[in-house]
Design a protein around this motif. Structure first.
Motif, PDB file in Angstrom:
ATOM      1  N   ASN A 199       0.809  -1.315  -0.011  1.00  0.00           N
ATOM      2  CA  ASN A 199      -0.001   0.043  -0.045  1.00  0.00           C
ATOM      3  C   ASN A 199       0.902   1.099  -0.104  1.00  0.00           C
ATOM      4  O   ASN A 199       0.745   2.233   0.605  1.00  0.00           O
ATOM      5  N   GLY A 200       1.923   1.228  -1.026  1.00  0.00           N
ATOM      6  CA  GLY A 200       2.571   2.456  -1.155  1.00  0.00           C
ATOM      7  C   GLY A 200       1.634   3.125  -2.278  1.00  0.00           C
ATOM      8  O   GLY A 200       0.666   2.809  -2.778  1.00  0.00           O
ATOM      9  N   LEU A 201       2.264   4.673  -2.545  1.00  0.00           N
ATOM     10  CA  LEU A 201       1.387   5.352  -3.514  1.00  0.00           C
ATOM     11  C   LEU A 201       2.308   6.009  -4.485  1.00  0.00           C
ATOM     12  O   LEU A 201       3.342   6.837  -3.957  1.00  0.00           O
ATOM     13  N   TYR A 202       2.039   5.705  -5.622  1.00  0.00           N
ATOM     14  CA  TYR A 202       3.160   6.649  -6.669  1.00  0.00           C
ATOM     15  C   TYR A 202       2.441   7.604  -7.480  1.00  0.00           C
ATOM     16  O   TYR A 202       1.280   7.305  -7.931  1.00  0.00           O
ATOM     17  N   VAL A 203       2.820   8.796  -7.548  1.00  0.00           N
ATOM     18  CA  VAL A 203       2.162  10.116  -8.336  1.00  0.00           C
ATOM     19  C   VAL A 203       2.767  10.398  -9.423  1.00  0.00           C
ATOM     20  O   VAL A 203       4.031  10.471  -9.496  1.00  0.00           O
ATOM     21  N   ASP A 204       2.242  10.555 -10.549  1.00  0.00           N
ATOM     22  CA  ASP A 204       2.492  11.210 -11.777  1.00  0.00           C
ATOM     23  C   ASP A 204       2.265  12.522 -11.877  1.00  0.00           C
ATOM     24  O   ASP A 204       1.133  13.144 -11.949  1.00  0.00           O
ATOM     25  N   LEU A 205       3.544  13.296 -11.925  1.00  0.00           N
ATOM     26  CA  LEU A 205       3.593  14.793 -11.766  1.00  0.00           C
ATOM     27  C   LEU A 205       2.693  15.438 -12.847  1.00  0.00           C
ATOM     28  O   LEU A 205       1.907  16.176 -12.839  1.00  0.00           O
ATOM     29  N   GLU A 206       3.083  15.025 -13.916  1.00  0.00           N
ATOM     30  CA  GLU A 206       2.408  15.458 -15.337  1.00  0.00           C
ATOM     31  C   GLU A 206       0.808  15.448 -15.279  1.00  0.00           C
ATOM     32  O   GLU A 206       0.290  16.401 -15.332  1.00  0.00           O
ATOM     33  N   THR A 207       0.274  14.156 -15.132  1.00  0.00           N
ATOM     34  CA  THR A 207      -1.121  13.916 -14.993  1.00  0.00           C
ATOM     35  C   THR A 207      -1.787  14.328 -13.781  1.00  0.00           C
ATOM     36  O   THR A 207      -3.022  14.161 -13.535  1.00  0.00           O
ATOM     37  N   GLU A 208      -0.949  14.556 -12.757  1.00  0.00           N
ATOM     38  CA  GLU A 208      -1.472  14.771 -11.192  1.00  0.00           C
ATOM     39  C   GLU A 208      -2.218  13.741 -11.006  1.00  0.00           C
ATOM     40  O   GLU A 208      -3.443  13.970 -10.500  1.00  0.00           O
ATOM     41  N   SER A 209      -1.937  12.488 -11.231  1.00  0.00           N
ATOM     42  CA  SER A 209      -2.825  11.451 -11.105  1.00  0.00           C
ATOM     43  C   SER A 209      -1.960  10.284 -10.550  1.00  0.00           C
ATOM     44  O   SER A 209      -0.901  10.049 -10.514  1.00  0.00           O
ATOM     45  N   VAL A 210      -2.614   9.196  -9.869  1.00  0.00           N
ATOM     46  CA  VAL A 210      -2.099   8.015  -9.444  1.00  0.00           C
ATOM     47  C   VAL A 210      -1.705   7.105 -10.634  1.00  0.00           C
ATOM     48  O   VAL A 210      -2.111   7.552 -11.991  1.00  0.00           O
TER      49      VAL A 210
END
Ligand SMILES: O=C1NC(=O)NC(C(=O)O)N1
Length: 313
Positions: A199-210
């Motif tokens: 249950n880690g979380l990776y965030v995409d900067l460009e799409t501002e989404s998971v």
């Protein structure tokens, strides 16, 4: 020069490397590719009684430092894998039988699957997955010490073949102590440390989404991120468990150096997940050459000369 020959549970392996359950082992084609690779051993995808689709996609994402996944235990069903390993035994009588991973959706399902293995002609090693973090609504079993002890006592009332458990990472000495005190009560063949960091979380900067769909983007973390945690769990159990319970080291093995570090902490077999997913089965040839080079530079001819011999300051 250095030899990577490894004895594990009374069986001889050319080298300690194998896939982590779940990676490159869902289909017979993938399993055969592992069998024909330089891997010293290999293991099936954790199976459940009935076939599972798994979680909606995207459910695996590769990141600069590793991976995040929420596969949700997709698998072809227990019988598919049991048929495969029994057929393998017939076709390759001299080779080591693949490891068999099970991950029942309940205590009863785990007992049912293990009884079927016990009653079968399977002569290999079984891995009980107590740590999948990705089935919505299902906590990682090995974080519940009471349930884990209850399950293992029921299992060992009938299961007599070699059995290891796949553990989640622990992050507190009190948990290492409690888990080890429970595990030491049972005739376990090994513990496999670690499963992905749940249950880690990776965030995409460009799409501002998971980046993965299940569970609002929360998933198991693998790769470089998890090596310090993996090494700590390998060492934490190596120093607490009866010497009869061996350690499989999993987590963050991307180079021969990472492999050497896991062995130094006390691992015997080494499982490769994220790096295998990214590189394919050629990763095994690279890893064993890199490990040999390190051993030769240090003057070691066998892994036994340094396994578990990590110094404290
Ligand atoms: O035990 C597991 N660990 C993971 O990181 N992913 C898979 C899965 O989700 O099936 N299972």
């Amino acid at each position: 020069s250095a030899s990577l020959r490894t004895e594990f549970l009374g069986r001889q392996y050319e080298n300690p490397f194998m896939n982590a359950s779940g990676v490159h082992c869902l289909t017979i084609d993938e399993l055969e590719e592992l069998s024909n690779s330089k891997a010293g051993a290999f293991i099936t995808k954790s199976s459940t009684e009935v076939e599972r689709e798994g979680n909606p996609e995207p459910r695996y994402y590769s990141t600069p430092l590793g991976s995040i996944n929420s596969m949700g235990l997709p698998n072809r069903g227990f019988k598919y894998y049991l048929d495969y390993v029994l057929d393998y035994q017939d076709k390759h009588p001299a080779a080591n039988t693949p490891f068999f991973s099970v991950a029942g959706m309940s205590i009863d399902e785990n007992l049912k699957l293990l009884r079927a293995i016990q009653d079968s002609a399977f002569d290999g090693v079984t891995e009980l997955n107590l740590s999948c973090p990705n089935v919505p609504g299902k906590p990682q079993l090995a974080y519940d010490f009471e349930v884990t002890e209850e399950l293992l006592s029921k299992v060992f009332s009938f299961f007599k073949k070699p059995l290891g458990v796949k553990l989640p990472p622990y992050f507190d000495f009190a948990h290492f102590d409690t888990a080890a005190s429970i595990l030491n009560k049972f005739p376990l063949a090994y513990v496999n440390c670690i499963n992905s960091v749940g249950n880690g979380l990776y965030v995409d900067l460009e799409t501002e989404s998971v980046v993965i769909k299940p569970k609002n983007g929360f998933g198991g973390i693998g790769g470089e991120y998890v090596k310090p945690t993996a090494l700590a769990n390998v060492r934490g159990f190596y120093t607490r468990l009866n010497s009869s319970i061996k350690i499989i080291g999993t987590g963050g093995i991307r180079t021969g150096q990472d492999a050497f570090e896991h062995l130094l902490c006390g691992a015997t077999m080494l499982q490769v997940g994220t790096e295998l997913y990214e590189e394919g089965v050629s990763v095994f040839e690279r890893l064993l050459h890199e490990l040999e080079d390190i051993m030769n530079k240090k003057g070691y001819t066998s892994i036994d000369e340094f396994r578990g011999k990590l110094s404290s300051l």
